[in-house]
Structures are given as C-alpha cells and as structure tokens.
Design a protein around this motif. Structure first.
Motif, PDB file in Angstrom:
ATOM      1  N   ASN A 115      -1.765  -3.679  -4.107  1.00 60.40           N
ATOM      2  CA  ASN A 115      -2.810  -3.595  -3.083  1.00 60.40           C
ATOM      3  C   ASN A 115      -3.798  -2.472  -3.393  1.00 60.40           C
ATOM      4  O   ASN A 115      -3.455  -1.523  -4.117  1.00 60.40           O
ATOM      5  N   LEU A 116      -4.991  -2.579  -2.793  1.00 59.95           N
ATOM      6  CA  LEU A 116      -6.028  -1.549  -2.939  1.00 59.95           C
ATOM      7  C   LEU A 116      -5.431  -0.157  -2.740  1.00 59.95           C
ATOM      8  O   LEU A 116      -4.703   0.084  -1.768  1.00 59.95           O
ATOM      9  N   THR A 154     -13.653  -3.053  -2.057  1.00 64.11           N
ATOM     10  CA  THR A 154     -12.492  -3.946  -1.957  1.00 64.11           C
ATOM     11  C   THR A 154     -11.681  -3.936  -3.251  1.00 64.11           C
ATOM     12  O   THR A 154     -11.976  -3.191  -4.183  1.00 64.11           O
ATOM     13  N   SER A 155     -10.659  -4.771  -3.256  1.00 55.52           N
ATOM     14  CA  SER A 155      -9.758  -4.861  -4.407  1.00 55.52           C
ATOM     15  C   SER A 155     -10.259  -5.899  -5.407  1.00 55.52           C
ATOM     16  O   SER A 155     -10.773  -6.939  -5.006  1.00 55.52           O
ATOM     17  N   CYS A 205     -10.945  -0.913 -13.782  1.00 60.88           N
ATOM     18  CA  CYS A 205      -9.788  -1.101 -12.887  1.00 60.88           C
ATOM     19  C   CYS A 205      -8.559  -1.411 -13.751  1.00 60.88           C
ATOM     20  O   CYS A 205      -8.074  -2.561 -13.780  1.00 60.88           O
ATOM     21  N   ASP A 263      -9.534   0.232  -7.896  1.00 67.73           N
ATOM     22  CA  ASP A 263      -8.258  -0.198  -8.482  1.00 67.73           C
ATOM     23  C   ASP A 263      -7.120  -0.257  -7.456  1.00 67.73           C
ATOM     24  O   ASP A 263      -7.225   0.253  -6.334  1.00 67.73           O
ATOM     25  N   ILE A 264      -6.044  -0.885  -7.895  1.00 68.65           N
ATOM     26  CA  ILE A 264      -4.891  -1.166  -7.019  1.00 68.65           C
ATOM     27  C   ILE A 264      -3.714  -0.240  -7.342  1.00 68.65           C
ATOM     28  O   ILE A 264      -3.710   0.451  -8.367  1.00 68.65           O
ATOM     29  N   THR A 320      -7.457 -10.043  -6.071  1.00 71.38           N
ATOM     30  CA  THR A 320      -7.382 -10.869  -4.870  1.00 71.38           C
ATOM     31  C   THR A 320      -7.988 -12.219  -5.191  1.00 71.38           C
ATOM     32  O   THR A 320      -8.581 -12.413  -6.265  1.00 71.38           O
ATOM     33  N   ALA A 377      -5.303  -3.110 -12.251  1.00 72.94           N
ATOM     34  CA  ALA A 377      -5.495  -4.536 -11.961  1.00 72.94           C
ATOM     35  C   ALA A 377      -5.457  -5.342 -13.254  1.00 72.94           C
ATOM     36  O   ALA A 377      -4.905  -6.446 -13.299  1.00 72.94           O
TER      37      ALA A 377
END
Ligand SMILES: Cc1ncc(COP(=O)(O)O)c(C=O)c1O
Length: 404
Positions: free
Chosen positions: A111-112, A81-82, A367, A104-105, A85, A370
């Motif tokens: 978003n993911l 998942t991200s 990440c 990472d986004i 969030t 993010a």
C-alpha cells in the motif's frame, strides 16, 4: 483437479433462489432506474460501513470520478496516489485534467507509504523538484486499500489535515476491511467502492458506490451522479450519468447479508494457507527483504502480512486477494499453469510506467518498491467456497515449484 482463481458459480448456487426472487420483484415493478432497492441498499451500506452518506453509482471508477468532481478538482491540480493499483485510480484523476503523483508503496502491505507522502508534502521527495507543484495545487491523496487491506490511515490523515488535502479512500477491493476499528470508506472524506462481479461483494455487472463524510460534499456527489440536476431538468452543475441499476441494488442487498460470513471464510482460508506454507518450510520473513522489497531467497515465498493488525487490535484484512511474493515467479507460474490452478498478477505494470502516462516523465526508478512488487507478486485462488483439499493442492504445487 483444476482449481479456479475465483468460482462465482459456487456462490450463485448457494443464493440462487433468493437472488432470483429479488430480481423478479424488480422485473414485476418495471422500475429499473432509482427504484426503492437503490435507496435501501445505500442505507444498508451506509450502516455497514458506518458512514452517514452513501450513494450508488455505475462503477467503482465512477465513484472515484464523482469524489474528485465533488471536491472540485481542476485541470492542473495534483493528486497523490499509489502506482501499484488498478488503472481506474489514476484514470479518474487524469480524466479531469489533474496530474497523478505516483508515490512508492510499502514492501510488506503493498500500500501507499505514508512516509513517501510526507517527504513529498514537505518538498523533500526527489519527485517534488521534478514536478515542481505550487503547494496549493496539491489537492488530494487517494490511498488504495489493496488486496483487501487498509492503508496505514492515521499518519496519512494527519498529513492530509496539516497540508489541507482531501482524502479519497479507494476501497474498491476492501469493503468490510478495518483499521483501528474504523471501516474502509469511513476514515477519509470520501470512500469509493466497486461491486465488479469478482469483488467480495459483487454485482451481476458493473456497479459502484461512493461514501461521503461531509454533508455539503454528499449533496454535491448525489446531484453530480444525476447529470448535475436538482430538481430534474435544472442543472446547477455539469454532472455525469452514473446510477446504480435497481436490479444490481436488489442483487447486492441479498449478497450484503452474507458478506461478513464470506469475508470471515476468506480470512480463515488465508490463515490456513499461511500455516501450511510455513509447515512446508517455504516462508521467509519480511525483515529479510532487500531495500526495495526483493526476495533474495530463491526457495522461499513471502505470505501476506496483516499490517493493520489482528481483529482484537481493530484490524481486518478481508483478503480480496491472497497474494504471495516470490523471486521465482516464472517457475511458480509454469507449475500453476501445468496443474491448472488459476492465478494472476495484480499488477504487472505499475502505473508510473504505463504508456498513457509517459508524458508525465516518470522513470521506473521513481517508485522502486512498486517495480519490484510488480515482478514478484502472484495471487492464488481465494473465495469463500474454496475447499481444504484445493488449498492443500495449491500449497503443494507452489511449495514444490519454489524448492525445485
Ligand atoms: C483498486 C481499484 N480501484 C478502482 C476500481 C474500479 O472499479 P470498477 O471496475 O467498478 O470501475 C477497481 C476495480 O476494478 C479496483 O480494484
């Protein structure tokens, strides 16, 4: 003139009589648990989201938990998942003893990033060696449609299919959003919605709903939310107590009728903000962002990018939040505070850096996109009743702050 980030009173004024009548009907019936309005609302949301199975539950957090339980997630399983969030996305994974894998986004949508998911599933992501999962233990991916815009679902669905993963859409912020003409919650195996009061479709307390693609999973989710019992007092599974209150369903049924108009108005406000920021000469293009998304130009901001395209292209951002990026967030914050303009940071600490996940061993650099986003984003007032003069005031204060 103070401007709130969200003003629910203005919405309530416009629907007060209807909502009060709907609540009165429940009070007169005294049927507070699983009353007729619950089924009626589930069917209405099912039609609205273009899905066959929809079940109300107590919150968006429980919808995520129920989805993971329905697909039989076990301790030690991995769920991708991200990290960018609300906590509930990963909280649901951890509560079942499963391991959240934070990937990472994208720097434009926040978003993911499906490319990160691909790298991980192909064993080429640096985190893969670190976590060292057995491939069959990687069970699901939870794309989160952040701020009201859907994740790039096509590559994600293809990857999930190729690697045997379930897809659980966290659509808590995205009811009515679309991607390739498909509604949020109708693309993956499950869709999880929150009706927390501040959401585009908000209840008068906690409330949620789960959408399910496959019939067998749907039946399981339905039973799991009722302690795992069917018929009553006969428990084939250990479920939870997570029902949508009849009063909340009655309120939500009234509000659902207005949802598209409200979301349309949010879209118009977002587009007005975009145009006015551009006219103020403070917007930069996403192509100028640094490798991990940092905005180097101090006197500029990045306004939201509609990565799922325009409505004619089948996309629809429903602007649960209107979130800008600025390299000078402290300055913008001080100016907004001074002028009593509501604003908030969603989210200041990415999940891979949360204390409760320290034992998973993530480093901030795992990440980086993010991490930069968490330092640079700020959400500005957006709700359907926001006036033109309020929009102008917000643009004036933000533009002046970044130029100074
Ligand atoms: C992305 C996301 N996931 C999950 C949730 C959890 O929903 P709830 O607050 O209804 O439990 C929320 C909302 O707060 C959210 O924004």
């Amino acid at each position: 003139m103070s401007i709130p980030l969200l003003d629910l009173n203005r919405q309530y004024e416009s629907i007060k009589d209807e909502v009060q009548q709907a609540i009165d009907e429940v009070l007169e019936s005294q049927y507070f648990i699983m009353g007729d309005q619950v089924k009626e609302f589930e069917q209405a949301v099912g039609r609205y989201c273009e899905v066959n199975h929809a079940y109300g539950c107590a919150s968006g957090s429980d919808a995520l938990l129920l989805a993971l339980m329905a697909m039989d997630i076990q301790p030690g399983d991995y769920v991708l998942t991200s990290p960018f969030t609300f906590f509930a996305t990963a909280g649901a994974i951890s509560r079942l003893g499963a391991i959240p894998v934070f990937l990472d986004i994208e720097k434009d949508s926040y978003n993911l990033d499906p490319k990160q998911v691909q790298q991980f599933l192909e064993g080429e992501h640096p985190l893969y060696a670190k976590l060292n999962p057995e491939p069959e233990q990687i069970k699901a991916v939870i794309p989160v449609h952040l701020y009201g815009q859907m994740v790039d679902m096509k590559p994600l669905q293809e990857l999930a299919k190729a690697h045997g993963l379930m897809v659980i859409e966290d659509a808590a912020q995205a009811i009515g959003a679309a991607y390739n003409n498909q509604k949020a919650g109708s693309v993956g195996d499950f869709g999880c919605f929150s009706f927390f009061p501040s959401k585009n479709l908000g209840a008068f307390g906690d409330a949620g709903l789960i959408t399910v693609k496959d019939k067998a999973h749907a039946e399981k989710a339905d039973i799991l939310r009722l302690h795992g019992a069917k018929p009553k007092y006969h428990h084939s599974m250990v479920g939870i107590n997570s029902r949508l209150d009849t009063i909340q369903a009655a309120v939500l049924l009234v509000k659902l009728k207005y949802l598209d108009d409200w979301s349309q108005r949010r879209r118009e406000i977002a587009h007005t903000y975009n145009r006015m920021f551009e006219e103020a000469g403070v917007t930069a293009d996403v192509s100028t962002l640094g490798e991990h998304g940092s905005l180097e130009e101090a006197d500029k901001i990045i306004t939201p990018v509609e990565t799922t395209g325009s409505e004619s292209e089948g996309g629809r951002h429903i602007y649960h939040q209107y979130t800008i990026r600025t390299g000078q967030r402290d300055k913008v914050h001080d100016a907004l505070k001074e002028h009593e303009i509501g604003h908030s940071v969603y989210y200041p600490v990415p999940l891979h850096e949360q204390e409760c996940f320290a034992d998973l061993g993530y480093k901030p650099g795992d990440c980086p996109v993010a991490n930069v986003a968490a330092k640079e984003v700020v959400s500005l007032p957006i709700f359907p009743e926001l006036t033109q003069s309020e929009i102008e005031r917000v643009v004036e204060v933000v533009s002046k702050a970044v130029k100074s």
